[in-house]
Design a protein around this motif. Structure first.
Motif, PDB file in Angstrom:
ATOM      1  N   PRO A  55       0.818  -1.216   0.000  1.00  0.00           N
ATOM      2  CA  PRO A  55       0.000   0.000   0.000  1.00  0.00           C
ATOM      3  C   PRO A  55       0.851   1.266   0.000  1.00  0.00           C
ATOM      4  O   PRO A  55       1.831   1.370   0.742  1.00  0.00           O
ATOM      5  N   GLY A  56       0.493   2.195  -0.879  1.00  0.00           N
ATOM      6  CA  GLY A  56       1.198   3.466  -0.949  1.00  0.00           C
ATOM      7  C   GLY A  56       2.418   3.480  -1.838  1.00  0.00           C
ATOM      8  O   GLY A  56       2.983   4.543  -2.099  1.00  0.00           O
ATOM      9  N   GLY A  91       8.968   0.118  -5.133  1.00  0.00           N
ATOM     10  CA  GLY A  91       8.455   0.085  -6.499  1.00  0.00           C
ATOM     11  C   GLY A  91       8.861   1.355  -7.218  1.00  0.00           C
ATOM     12  O   GLY A  91       9.349   2.309  -6.609  1.00  0.00           O
ATOM     13  N   GLY A  92       8.700   1.363  -8.547  1.00  0.00           N
ATOM     14  CA  GLY A  92       8.924   2.580  -9.307  1.00  0.00           C
ATOM     15  C   GLY A  92      10.286   2.745  -9.928  1.00  0.00           C
ATOM     16  O   GLY A  92      10.577   3.792 -10.519  1.00  0.00           O
ATOM     17  N   LEU A 264      11.742  -8.116   1.793  1.00  0.00           N
ATOM     18  CA  LEU A 264      12.259  -6.770   2.024  1.00  0.00           C
ATOM     19  C   LEU A 264      11.266  -5.700   1.588  1.00  0.00           C
ATOM     20  O   LEU A 264      11.106  -4.667   2.256  1.00  0.00           O
ATOM     21  N   ARG A 265      10.572  -5.948   0.509  1.00  0.00           N
ATOM     22  CA  ARG A 265       9.742  -4.925  -0.119  1.00  0.00           C
ATOM     23  C   ARG A 265       8.665  -4.365   0.809  1.00  0.00           C
ATOM     24  O   ARG A 265       8.440  -3.156   0.864  1.00  0.00           O
ATOM     25  N   GLY A 266       7.978  -5.241   1.537  1.00  0.00           N
ATOM     26  CA  GLY A 266       6.839  -4.813   2.327  1.00  0.00           C
ATOM     27  C   GLY A 266       7.163  -4.322   3.732  1.00  0.00           C
ATOM     28  O   GLY A 266       6.251  -3.983   4.486  1.00  0.00           O
ATOM     29  N   ARG A 267       8.433  -4.274   4.089  1.00  0.00           N
ATOM     30  CA  ARG A 267       8.782  -3.831   5.442  1.00  0.00           C
ATOM     31  C   ARG A 267       8.487  -2.340   5.621  1.00  0.00           C
ATOM     32  O   ARG A 267       8.584  -1.557   4.667  1.00  0.00           O
ATOM     33  N   PRO A 268       8.167  -1.930   6.836  1.00  0.00           N
ATOM     34  CA  PRO A 268       7.983  -0.500   7.098  1.00  0.00           C
ATOM     35  C   PRO A 268       9.252   0.284   6.782  1.00  0.00           C
ATOM     36  O   PRO A 268      10.372  -0.247   6.851  1.00  0.00           O
ATOM     37  N   ALA A 269       9.071   1.551   6.442  1.00  0.00           N
ATOM     38  CA  ALA A 269      10.209   2.395   6.063  1.00  0.00           C
ATOM     39  C   ALA A 269      11.265   2.444   7.154  1.00  0.00           C
ATOM     40  O   ALA A 269      12.469   2.473   6.869  1.00  0.00           O
TER      41      ALA A 269
END
Length: 325
Positions: A55-56, A91-92, A264-269
């Motif tokens: 999300p986001g 992403g991006g 790794l991708r979905g971990r909090p910032a």
């Protein structure tokens, strides 16, 4: 700007270079003009509709990039417009511009050009967080890295050797294994011809591997546990071999072993920022000192990302495949 979009999930032809709205850096973010990105297995899953962005996150594929900062969002300090950076993304990365949380930025390491720096964020963050921060590989221990000639594998070999560990790898050809040996791998296992459990036991006098870094998941689960040493640690980072497997709890108990699985991708910032800070502290000096280097198989124009995806699907590459603007 232009970016690789995925109008409908599918094969490599589903990747479409199209004009999309420019990103705007939010609180704590910077805007990066992308010079190069890199292809990861997760991108192939996203293209197939099997791995949606968290999300986001940007809807476009690409989990790492290198480029120059062109704007600072509110609350950013320590970075300036014009800085050359590489970045860990949610992403991006397959785009001309991307907004990045400042905590996920790396300075380009000394001795590495800007394009090649795009090969570093994902592999260094994945290997350091799993092999060292979670599994605590120590000098004198044995690491088994499956897919030793991949981007992750080539980095795992180098980092493990840099801390004084012994390294075993699996790969599917003599050429790939020979490259792993050049990087420092001690035990070479052709998974098409050899049983990696038998080979690890033979090479370690029956002790087994202290740490296993696994990209296969279900297909290797039972054998990985058998290949572990007493007090061994299995770290699962991929599911190329499926998502459901059987785990022999008795074997695990007898070995007092641990099995962890991370993405790794979905971990909090904040968690990503902690990993990035650790990589900058421990890995960047090894790169600057020439002890560790990014391995790049080839570069492909970003607008032809489909060709790069085909290379990964064929598994014909060694190291990373980069996308250049």
């Amino acid at each position: 700007m232009y970016a690789i979009t995925i109008p409908e999930p599918g094969g490599p032809e589903a990747l479409v270079w199209a004009e999309v709205p420019d990103p705007v850096p939010g609180e704590g973010e910077v805007l990066v003009e992308v010079v190069a990105g890199a292809v990861n297995r997760a991108d192939l899953l996203q293209r197939q509709g099997a791995y949606n962005p968290p999300p986001g996150a940007s809807p476009y594929p690409g989990l790492e990039c290198a480029g120059r900062i062109t704007a600072l969002g509110p609350g950013v300090s320590g970075w300036a417009v014009g800085d050359e950076v590489c970045a860990l993304l949610s992403g991006g990365g397959y785009a001309e511009q991307v907004a990045v949380p400042a905590g996920q930025l790396f300075p380009v390491p000394e001795g590495v050009d800007l394009v090649t720096a795009a090969a570093l964020p994902e592999v260094t963050s994945t290997v350091w967080s799993n092999v060292f921060m979670i599994s605590h590989l120590r000098p004198g221990e044995t690491l088994l890295a499956h897919g030793g000639s991949s981007g992750i594998g080539t980095m795992a070999i180098q980092l493990a050797k840099a801390v004084g560990a012994k390294v075993a790898v699996t790969a599917g050809s003599k050429e790939k294994l020979a490259f792993c040996r050049e990087l420092g791998a001690d035990i070479l296992i052709n998974y098409r011809e050899q049983d990696f459990v038998e080979e690890i036991e033979r090479a370690t006098d029956g002790a087994g591997a202290d740490v296993i870094l696994d990209n296969m998941g279900a297909k290797y689960l039972e054998r990985n546990v058998r290949a572990l040493a007493v007090n061994g640690r299995l770290s699962i980072i991929g599911m190329q071999g499926g998502v459901k497997g059987e785990l022999n709890i008795a074997t695990l108990l007898n070995k007092r072993a641990a099995v962890t699985a991370t993405s790794l991708r979905g971990r909090p910032a904040a968690e990503k920022a902690t990993i990035v800070a650790a990589v900058r502290e421990h890995v960047w000096p090894l790169i600057a000192g020439g002890h560790v280097r990014p391995i790049v198989d080839r570069t492909v124009p970003m607008s032809d990302a489909a060709a790069a995806h085909r290379v990964l699907e064929e598994s014909s590459h060694i190291g990373k495949v980069l996308l250049t603007r």
